[in-house]
Write an enzyme that holds these catalytic residues in place. Structure first.
Site, PDB file in Angstrom:
ATOM      1  N   ILE A 161       2.551  71.784  78.282  1.00 60.90           N
ATOM      2  CA  ILE A 161       1.276  71.221  78.732  1.00 60.90           C
ATOM      3  C   ILE A 161       1.503  69.956  79.561  1.00 60.90           C
ATOM      4  CG2 ILE A 161      -0.797  70.030  77.905  1.00 60.90           C
ATOM      5  CD1 ILE A 161      -1.092  72.077  75.777  1.00 60.90           C
ATOM      6  N   ALA A 174       0.429  77.672  78.710  1.00 56.33           N
ATOM      7  CA  ALA A 174       0.923  76.349  78.341  1.00 56.33           C
ATOM      8  C   ALA A 174       0.905  76.175  76.832  1.00 56.33           C
ATOM      9  CB  ALA A 174       0.077  75.262  79.003  1.00 56.33           C
ATOM     10  N   CYS A 175       2.008  75.700  76.286  1.00 59.65           N
ATOM     11  CA  CYS A 175       2.074  75.366  74.873  1.00 59.65           C
ATOM     12  C   CYS A 175       2.777  74.031  74.724  1.00 59.65           C
ATOM     13  CB  CYS A 175       2.766  76.463  74.059  1.00 59.65           C
ATOM     14  SG  CYS A 175       4.531  76.633  74.379  1.00 59.65           S
ATOM     15  N   ASP A 176       3.070  73.668  73.502  1.00 56.29           N
ATOM     16  CA  ASP A 176       3.597  72.337  73.234  1.00 56.29           C
ATOM     17  C   ASP A 176       4.907  72.080  73.977  1.00 56.29           C
ATOM     18  OD1 ASP A 176       2.807  70.050  71.976  1.00 56.29           O
ATOM     19  OD2 ASP A 176       3.946  70.416  70.159  1.00 56.29           O
ATOM     20  N   SER A 235       4.251  80.428  74.503  1.00 57.78           N
ATOM     21  CA  SER A 235       3.703  80.587  75.849  1.00 57.78           C
ATOM     22  C   SER A 235       4.520  81.598  76.654  1.00 57.78           C
ATOM     23  CB  SER A 235       3.654  79.239  76.578  1.00 57.78           C
ATOM     24  OG  SER A 235       4.944  78.669  76.674  1.00 57.78           O
TER      25      SER A 235
END
Length: 516
Positions: free
Chosen positions: A461, A427-429, A435
């Site tokens: 996320i 998970a990333c922004d 990700s």
């Protein structure tokens, strides 16, 4: 206030801003292809374009004024309440669009100046999610209380009434508020451009990028303003304030020549991914190793902006991701001269960042070599976090998600989980760049280890749904991921590209499934 309390409040504020930026990004990013298509159309066919075509240019105005805000509002509504939220959100923003136009027409009719229409991007980002949230709350009120056979009637009319009322809210309240906001922000940006001080924006944007706080600025302000400029001028410098890949390239090249240990070894690969792939997140850990390097990024970014200002260059649309190829395409649509100028700004930004970063790294090289055993990048970042007075979660820790603060494994060891791990999520922004890269790396490691039947995917996320067994995030984003799913095992890494913890994850996954 104690240092710990101050750090906690600072971290909480940072997480809140990150969440806000992520939500904005979630509305804008899926619609970037439409923005790019509109940018191509505009750059080619408006009066100042290389192929002016009055007939085709008639599409430019309706797309930016109606279609794009409606798409953004629909996306925001869908994020909150799926299809039902998308419908009421898309309808509601029409109230703000028409209300804004009416206000502008009245002002112009009264002779106060030929104001241009405000494109309701910000209104869409407000009304889309808000209308969907209102619909969701109302549905909860009568959930399970409607007589059998009347469900469709209630659902259809309730959504229609909410959409109607939210459109009125947009017309009478949101439209004047957004008009005022855009007037103030647009005036501020215009003043910076007119006075030649737009480069000062880098003093805010470059540090914000490193701490994952850039989306609120980029998608909330720069994209709407830049899109408005393109409609009249054919290009905008604002699209390059955040997307210029030069500063990140310069920093990573400096580490390639003057870094130590793991940082130096991994920097060349990270430079290729950042510059060609447009995944800027890969250079953030290198800046965080030595916070003074943010000075190099700021000066590099400011130099790139100043170059574009002097040459009058910009992009025809947002460069997403911020790859040199995406930047070149959007710059080339405006013209060959513009392309040369934009590429020069990238070179200047990279060169300035490299030179300043090289001085900083050379000045501390002996000290870094003495302190960094075996060139441990993780240890360096942990020391950086400690120097900031912020709670440090060692990058080799695997934290059990159910603990309040997380239960850390011993360095070099692995956590023990009671359930088999079947679903791993990076998970990333925005859920697209870094990700995706990390998920690909782990898939290959699981395959080489002979472990099959494990789902490995990448998401934003904000889209974590609680079904994940193990979640991998950048260390600065782990706190937000835990808010979304406190049941899963969480892994914090400093670099999605080559974290040593991936080997521990493979071991953990294998052990958890061997006990079935």
């Amino acid at each position: 206030m104690t240092t710990t309390q101050a750090a906690s409040k600072s971290g909480g504020a940072r997480v809140a801003v990150q969440k806000f930026g992520t939500f904005l990004s979630g509305m804008i990013m899926p619609n970037i292809p439409a923005l790019i298509a509109w940018g191509i159309l505009t750059a080619l066919f408006i009066e100042v374009g290389p192929f002016p075509n009055a007939d085709l240019a008639t599409m430019v105005g309706p797309i930016i004024h109606y279609l794009l805000p409606i798409m953004i509002a629909g996306t925001g509504g869908r994020m909150v309440y799926e299809t039902r939220g998308a419908v009421v959100g898309a309808f509601a923003v029409m109230g703000a669009i028409v209300g804004s136009d009416l206000l502008i027409d009245r002002i112009n009719a009264e002779g106060e100046g030929g104001l241009g229409y405000v494109h309701m991007f910000i209104g869409a980002m407000i009304l889309g999610p808000l209308a969907a949230w209102v619909m969701k709350q109302l549905d909860k009120l009568w959930d399970g209380k409607v007589r059998a056979g009347f469900e469709m009637l209630v659902n259809m009319f309730s959504a229609g009434i909410v959409a109607f009322l939210m459109a009125l809210l947009g017309f009478y309240l949101i439209a004047p508020i957004v008009n005022w906001i855009m007037s103030v922000v647009g005036g501020a940006v215009g003043w910076l451009v007119d006075t030649g001080l737009l480069w000062l924006a880098s003093f805010l944007i470059e540090p914000a990028k490193v701490f994952f706080l850039n989306n609120a600025i980029n998608h909330g302000v720069l994209t709407p303003l830049g899109t408005t400029e393109v409609a009249t001028d054919g290009s905008s410098i604002l699209f390059l304030l955040e997307a210029n890949p030069g500063p990140g390239l310069g920093l990573l090249l400096a580490f390639s020549f003057f870094g130590v240990g793991a940082a130096r070894a991994t920097a060349p690969g990270a430079a290729i991914i950042q510059f060609a792939g447009g995944i800027h997140e890969v250079y953030f850990p290198y800046a965080l190793m030595k916070p003074t390097l943010i000075i190099a990024l700021v000066l590099g970014g400011a130099s790139g902006v100043a170059t574009n200002m002097l040459l009058g260059t910009g992009l025809a649309g947002p460069a997403a991701p911020g790859s040199i190829f995406a930047v070149a395409v959007q710059a080339g649509l405006v013209g060959i001269g513009n392309l040369v100028g934009v590429l020069l700004s990238v070179v200047v930004a990279a060169a300035v960042t490299f030179l300043v970063a090289a001085v900083i790294l050379r000045a501390s090289r002996k000290r870094d070599l003495a302190r960094e055993d075996a060139g441990d990048l993780s240890a360096a970042i942990a020391k950086t976090e400690a120097a900031k007075g912020k709670k440090s979660e060692h990058l080799s820790n695997l934290a059990a998600g159910g603990a309040a603060a997380g239960t850390a494994a011993d360095a070099g060891g692995t956590a023990v989980v009671s359930e088999p791990i079947r679903k791993i999520v990076f998970a990333c922004d925005a859920g697209m760049g870094s990700s995706a890269m990390g998920a690909s790396v782990l898939r290959n490691k699981l395959k080489k280890a002979g472990i099959e039947g494990i789902e490995v995917k990448n998401v934003a996320i904000a889209n974590l749904d609680g079904s994940e067994d193990l979640i991998v995030t950048h260390q600065d984003l782990t706190a937000r991921a835990r808010l979304q799913n406190d049941r899963a095992t969480h892994v914090s890494v400093e670099n999605f590209m080559n974290s040593p913890k991936y080997d521990d994850v493979v071991t953990l996954v294998g052990d958890s499934n061997a006990t079935e």
